[in-house]
Enzyme design. Sequence first.
Site, PDB file in Angstrom:
ATOM      1  CE  LYS A   1      -4.377  -1.483   0.389  1.00 21.38           C
ATOM      2  NZ  LYS A   1      -5.493  -0.985  -0.441  1.00 21.38           N
TER       3      LYS A   1
ATOM      4  CB  SER B   1      -9.332  -2.351   7.038  1.00 24.30           C
ATOM      5  OG  SER B   1      -8.414  -2.873   6.096  1.00 24.30           O
TER       6      SER B   1
ATOM      7  CD  GLU C   1     -13.215 -10.996  -4.202  1.00 25.80           C
ATOM      8  OE1 GLU C   1     -13.360  -9.780  -4.146  1.00 25.80           O
ATOM      9  OE2 GLU C   1     -14.133 -11.785  -4.530  1.00 25.80           O
TER      10      GLU C   1
ATOM     11  N   GLY D   1     -15.833 -12.886   1.430  1.00 22.70           N
ATOM     12  CA  GLY D   1     -15.790 -11.549   0.810  1.00 22.70           C
ATOM     13  C   GLY D   1     -15.605 -11.663  -0.685  1.00 22.70           C
TER      14      GLY D   1
ATOM     15  CG  ASP E   1     -16.518  -7.770  -3.117  1.00 28.38           C
ATOM     16  OD1 ASP E   1     -15.926  -8.236  -2.128  1.00 28.38           O
ATOM     17  OD2 ASP E   1     -15.992  -6.937  -3.884  1.00 28.38           O
TER      18      ASP E   1
ATOM     19  CB  SER F   1      -0.890  -8.067  -0.383  1.00 30.54           C
ATOM     20  OG  SER F   1      -1.541  -8.721   0.690  1.00 30.54           O
TER      21      SER F   1
END
Lengths: 328, 328
Positions: free
Chosen positions: A62, A87, A213, A217, A219, A313
Site C-alpha cells: 500500500k 482497515s 478473495e 468476501g 464480491d 501483499s
Amino acid sequence: MTNQSPSAPPVAVTYADIASASERLAPVANRTPVLTSRAFNTITGAEVFFKAENFQRVGAFKFRGAYNAMSRLSPDEKTRGVLTFSSGNHAQATALAGKLLGVSTTIIMPKDAPRLKLNATRAYGADVILYDRSEESREALANELAQERNLTIIPPFDHPHVIAGQGTVAKELLEKTGPLDMLIVCVGGGGLISGCAITARELAPHCKIIGVEPDAGNDGVQSFRAGKLIRIDTPNTIADGASTNSLGEHTFAIIHSLVTDMVSVPDAALVRAMRFFFERMKIVVEPTGSLAAAALMEEKIQARNKRIGVIISGGNVDAERFASLMQT
Amino acid sequence: MTNQSPSAPPVAVTYADIASASERLAPVANRTPVLTSRAFNTITGAEVFFKAENFQRVGAFKFRGAYNAMSRLSPDEKTRGVLTFSSGNHAQATALAGKLLGVSTTIIMPKDAPRLKLNATRAYGADVILYDRSEESREALANELAQERNLTIIPPFDHPHVIAGQGTVAKELLEKTGPLDMLIVCVGGGGLISGCAITARELAPHCKIIGVEPDAGNDGVQSFRAGKLIRIDTPNTIADGASTNSLGEHTFAIIHSLVTDMVSVPDAALVRAMRFFFERMKIVVEPTGSLAAAALMEEKIQARNKRIGVIISGGNVDAERFASLMQT
C-alpha cells in the site's frame, strides 16, 4: 444485498503511469525481494516466484499507491493535507507518505482494526479517527470530514494514481523473473490486481491474471462473473485487508477487461498458508497476503509445470493474533 | 556441577579452511540476505546488519558446517555412513547434507526436540534415534552406536571442518558490509562464534566479537571468565539450540583466544526479540537465533553509534510453539 453500479468508466491508467510511479518510488520504497521455496514448488508442481511486499515499508504494498498519489498533489493540496479511510495498511501507508512528504494526514480507521496497524499509523504522526464498521459508512464519513476540514481524499484503491503505484509491484517482479505463465494476486478493493494487470499486459502479454478473495468476501468473484459491480455486506473474514464491500469503479473496469479469472478460498486455507510461510519460508504473512498462495495450495488454480508469480501483499499481523489463528 | 577440562588444544582452524569451505558450499548453500531495520537502529542507536541464516537451507546456519565436514570424508567413510547427535538444527543439516552427498545418516535426537526439527530430519531420510535428555549422555550413546555400526561421527560443533563451515557466515556478512565495529553471535556449543571469530580476525581485525548465551545456559560465559572449560547441568531455557552442557575443546580454545566478551540474557528477552522480528521485520527467528539481537535490545552491550553485525542463527520454531511463547 447486491446493487448494480453505473456502467464503469474507461480504464484510466496506462503503463506509462506505472513506469512514472516507479521512478517516483525508487528513492523511497523498498525494492522487495522475490523469494522461492523448494517445498512450495514440490507441493504445487509449479515454479513459483513470491514477490514479498511484506518487506515493503509499512509492511505492505500500500505504501506504493499512497506515496505515488500524494507526491502528485499540487502544492496547495499538500499544504491543506489529506484524508483517507482504511482497515489498516493504506492507513499506515498514507501516514508514512505524509510524514516523508511533509503533508498532514487524517485517517478514518475501523475500531476493530488490528492493534499493530492502529499503533503504527499513529506512530507516523497521523490524526486517527475511529468509526464503527457495522454502523457507519466510512465513505460518507470521509466525504463529510474532507469537506469540513478542506482536505483532499486519497482513497485506498479506486484512484488512478493509487492503482499506478500498485502496478509497480508486478513491474519489479516481471523485471526479475521475465515472462510468467500466470500471476496470482489477492483482491480487496482491486487496486493491486488492477495495477499489476496493466503492467503484465505490457511486460508479459501472455501472462494470465488470477484474482483471489476470501470466500466470505467474494464480491469481486461475483462482480467478475456478473459483468457488473456487485456490492455485499461487510464480510466476516480473517483477511481484514479484503473485507471490502465492493471493487471500485476504476478497479472493476480494469479487472473486467484484463483479468483472466477470479477464485475464492476459505479462511482455514489462509491459516494453512500462513503456517507454511512461517514454518517453511520463515516469513510473516498476514491473512490477506496469504490469499494467492492459499489458492495454489488448495488447487483452486491449475498450476502444474507453470511459471507462476504470487504476490504476498503484506505482513501486518500482531504476534497475538497470529498465535490465536494458529490455535484455531 | 563444574568440571575442569584438560588444557585446550591449539586452534585447529585457519581462515584458509574457511575460504575453502566457502567454495565447497557455494553450489549448494543459500547466500542468505543481510537485512536492516530502521526501527531496530532507532531502538539501539546503532547501525545493525542482520545476517539472516534463518533463510539458510534447513532453516539454520548448521547446514554449512555439516555439509563442509561431510563433503571432506573419504570415499570409504562416505560409504559407511555418518552418525551425529543434535537437539535439532544440526540433525536436519546432517540429514540434508547426507541426502545431497549420497551418505546415509543416523541421528540421535532428544525426545523433546521441537516437532518441526524432528519431522524435517526424518523427511530428509535420516534414521532418527530418540533419547531422554535428562537420563542419557548423548555423547556416550553416540560413541557406542558409531562403534557398533561402524559409522563416522560428525559432531554438532567441536570439529575443525564443522567450525570452518560455520565461519563462512561471517565471511559472507563482512564481504557485504565491509569492516564492522562489532559482531554479536549466539553461543551454544560455540561452533558458529569460533568460525566467525577466525573470519573476522582476517577480514576485520578491529572488529570486537561478542558471544551471547541464555542466562540459564551460561556455561560459556563462566568458561570465558574462568579461563577454563566449565560444564553445567542441562540448562532449562527456551533457546533449545543453546541448551548445551559446555563448549567443546576446540571451540573453547578459539573463544578464549579470539572473543572479546561473553554476556547472557533472560528467556523473556528472547521472546521480546522474537516478537520484534515477527512484527517489525516480518521474519521468523527461533529463540536461539534471537540471542544476539536480544542482548542489544536489553542494552547488555554498548552499541550506540557503532556498525554492528548480528547473526540470526536460525528460524526453526513450530507455529504452535511460537504461539505459546507469545502468550506467556
